[in-house]
Design an enzyme around this catalytic site. Structure first.
Site, PDB file in Angstrom:
ATOM      1  N   LEU A 186       0.438  -1.517  -0.408  1.00 13.29           N
ATOM      2  CA  LEU A 186      -0.108   0.357   0.051  1.00 13.29           C
ATOM      3  C   LEU A 186       0.679   1.012   0.059  1.00 13.29           C
ATOM      4  CD1 LEU A 186      -2.802   0.587   2.143  1.00 13.29           C
ATOM      5  CD2 LEU A 186      -1.488   2.430   2.366  1.00 13.29           C
ATOM      6  N   LEU A 187       0.041   2.899  -1.072  1.00 16.63           N
ATOM      7  CA  LEU A 187       0.801   3.453  -0.797  1.00 16.63           C
ATOM      8  C   LEU A 187       0.006   4.718  -0.988  1.00 16.63           C
ATOM      9  CD1 LEU A 187       3.171   5.465  -4.086  1.00 16.63           C
ATOM     10  CD2 LEU A 187       0.767   6.668  -3.066  1.00 16.63           C
ATOM     11  N   ASN A 188       0.623   5.615   0.586  1.00 17.37           N
ATOM     12  CA  ASN A 188      -0.229   6.509   0.919  1.00 17.37           C
ATOM     13  C   ASN A 188       0.080   7.959   0.270  1.00 17.37           C
ATOM     14  OD1 ASN A 188       0.109   5.739   3.474  1.00 17.37           O
ATOM     15  ND2 ASN A 188      -0.977   7.117   4.114  1.00 17.37           N
ATOM     16  N   ASP A 189       0.326   9.026   1.283  1.00 13.60           N
ATOM     17  CA  ASP A 189       0.594  10.469   1.225  1.00 13.60           C
ATOM     18  C   ASP A 189       2.070  10.446   1.324  1.00 13.60           C
ATOM     19  OD1 ASP A 189      -1.494  10.206   3.001  1.00 13.60           O
ATOM     20  OD2 ASP A 189      -0.401  11.491   4.645  1.00 13.60           O
TER      21      ASP A 189
ATOM     22  N   GLN B 239       4.366   7.261   1.817  1.00 10.03           N
ATOM     23  CA  GLN B 239       3.863   6.415   3.378  1.00 10.03           C
ATOM     24  C   GLN B 239       4.302   4.853   2.365  1.00 10.03           C
ATOM     25  OE1 GLN B 239       2.778   7.331   6.701  1.00 10.03           O
ATOM     26  NE2 GLN B 239       4.421   7.995   5.862  1.00 10.03           N
TER      27      GLN B 239
ATOM     28  N   ARG C 217       0.739  15.348  13.876  1.00  7.11           N
ATOM     29  CA  ARG C 217       1.822  14.701  12.842  1.00  7.11           C
ATOM     30  C   ARG C 217       1.708  15.676  11.601  1.00  7.11           C
ATOM     31  NH1 ARG C 217      -2.820  11.205  13.647  1.00  7.11           N
ATOM     32  NH2 ARG C 217      -4.553  11.256  12.389  1.00  7.11           N
ATOM     33  N   ASP C 218       2.672  14.799  10.656  1.00  8.74           N
ATOM     34  CA  ASP C 218       2.708  16.174   9.898  1.00  8.74           C
ATOM     35  C   ASP C 218       3.866  16.833   9.399  1.00  8.74           C
ATOM     36  OD1 ASP C 218       1.227  13.359   9.113  1.00  8.74           O
ATOM     37  OD2 ASP C 218      -0.438  14.845   8.767  1.00  8.74           O
TER      38      ASP C 218
END
Length: 479
Positions: free
Chosen positions: A38-41, A57, A159-160
């Site tokens: 899985l890929l996200n941000d 991510q 976060r982030d």
């Protein structure tokens, strides 16, 4: 496991699944995807020593959200991408449940990453740490550990980090949730990147005349664009309202002015960046040409995520195309980077096409990876519709002053729709990949982004109109 062991285990997972993943007909031709899992941000988007770096991510072990790594792509031209060694693996006590999203800066010739270390105990209670890692070459990173601990007044949804420099001071914005369960964006400052001062919340739910506006704000990005300070942010917890907020989580922007001395941000209303189904956690950087560039996650975490057909082949999600941002008044305009023109081949051109009926096809206008440019669109009637490979449909109604994108729901195949108001659709710039579509309307004043899964054998594109529609059209295959 130590970092080396975790990275080795992830690499083995890539190799073990490579053949299955690459056999998927829905693998995209010109978008970034995970090699497995899985890929996200998008994370750490930067041009460093002439090379574009995009981290992401990544859960290499399953197609669900677990302990995230930082995957890593590089390119000199946005066309040819190289998958680099894993940048960060969740090996230390302060990140053992995931190296969460963050950003990259250049300092003294080194690349510096800031990211959130996610920790959960056996009861599922969360701890959060803002961490730093440094690299001489932009490929191998030395972790420096936490530089910011959770301040009072906030939950562990903190976060982030997105970092930038203004004159001789570094600044960081973080997505946060306060103890009243209201989403916020928090500002810090530093002179040395190690010691950070909390300046306070800049804006958020129940601030700056907003009223209640979500229980958590993720992935903030604050930058100057054509003389204004723009805040990109992804609020969670907005209820659908008319034409807006129909995805589970939203991604959009405010335009305003940041007072660095007072640590206050005066801004206008929130506007969604994308009107489609799959767009979240956008991140920007400035390149050597002075362009403000954006990538976003072409996905969303919702109940239908687990029904995407690529899961059967061991992977899920992708990045959007890279986009250039400009500002027209209070409006942020997005356009595909001009380098993508290097992908074009086999041009087909039509002038003054007229559509007066349903399901019209044009010779040479078909394919599974192509670019379409509609210009000089003139309407003498109510509506104009384009059907993409039987899996997605774009419609504009001049009578309603509205446009919409429809696709089949991943779970049950029902038709779902996203829509927004517009005075007139004069120009459309469409990028179709094997299982994605991005539609830039009127030179990027509005954009629709979506994953969709048409019949693999269906490459047809059909046009329909109520009344007469005329346009010029160019089509390129994209390789």
């Amino acid at each position: 496991m130590n970092q080396h062991e975790l990275i080795e285990k992830a690499n083995q997972e890539v190799e073990r699944n490579r053949e299955m993943v690459e056999s998927d007909p829905y693998r995209l031709r010109f978008h970034l995807m995970p090699p497995v899992g899985l890929l996200n941000d998008p994370n750490g988007f930067i041009q460093f020593k002439g090379v574009y770096h995009l981290f992401y991510q990544w859960n290499p072990f399953e197609t669900a959200h677990g302990a995230k790594f930082w995957g890593h792509y590089t390119s000199k031209d946005f066309i040819n991408w190289e998958h680099q060694p894993i940048a960060l693996a969740p090996s230390e006590w302060y990140e053992k449940n995931g190296c969460y999203s963050g950003s990259a800066i250049e300092n003294d010739g080194k690349m510096v990453l800031f990211y959130t270390g996610n920790v959960k105990d056996e009861n599922g209670d969360r701890e959060t740490y803002q961490c730093m890692a440094v690299s001489q070459d932009g490929i191998t990173f030395e972790k420096k550990g936490p530089v910011i601990y959770l301040p009072e007044g906030y939950t562990a949804h903190f976060r982030d980090p997105k970092v930038w420099k203004k004159e001789d001071t570094w600044y960081m914005v973080l997505g946060a949730q306060d103890e009243d369960k209201q989403g916020k964006v928090v500002l810090y400052s530093s002179t040395d990147l190690m010691n950070w001062n909390l300046l306070g919340p800049l804006t958020g739910s129940a601030m700056n005349q907003l009223g209640p506006f979500g229980y958590m704000w993720e992935c903030p990005d604050l930058f100057e664009l054509d003389g204004k300070d723009v805040l990109l942010v992804s609020p969670q917890g907005l209820e659908p309202e008319g034409d807006v907020y129909h995805n589970l989580f939203q991604a959009g922007y405010f335009v305003g002015e940041l007072d660095y001395q007072k640590a206050s941000y005066q801004h206008g209303s929130f506007t969604e960046l994308d009107r489609g189904f799959d767009f979240y956690a956008p991140q920007t950087t400035v390149d050597e040409k002075g362009r403000r560039l954006l990538f976003a996650w072409m996905g969303i975490t919702d109940d239908n995520e687990k029904y995407q057909p690529t899961i059967e082949k061991g992977w899920i999600h992708a990045m959007t195309l890279p986009r250039v941002l400009t500002r027209k008044g209070e409006k942020i305009v997005q356009q595909p980077v001009e380098e993508l023109q290097l992908l074009r081949k086999n041009e087909v051109s039509y002038n003054e096409v007229q559509i007066i009926t349903s399901n019209v096809t044009l010779e040479g206008i078909k394919g599974e990876a192509l670019e379409l440019l509609f210009d000089e669109i003139i309407y003498e009637g109510d509506s104009f519709e384009i059907n993409f490979r039987g899996g997605a449909r774009f419609e504009y109604s001049s009578k309603l002053g509205k446009m919409r994108l429809q696709r089949k729901n991943f779970k049950d195949g029902s038709i779902e729709s996203r829509h927004c108001k517009i005075d007139a659709v004069k120009k459309l710039h469409v990028f179709i990949d094997t299982s994605s579509i991005e539609i830039f309307v009127n030179d990027g004043e509005e954009v629709f982004t979506a994953r969709y899964y048409p019949d693999v054998a269906d490459q047809t594109i059909t046009f329909s109109a109520l009344g007469r529609v005329q346009f010029d059209l160019k089509k390129w295959d994209l390789g």
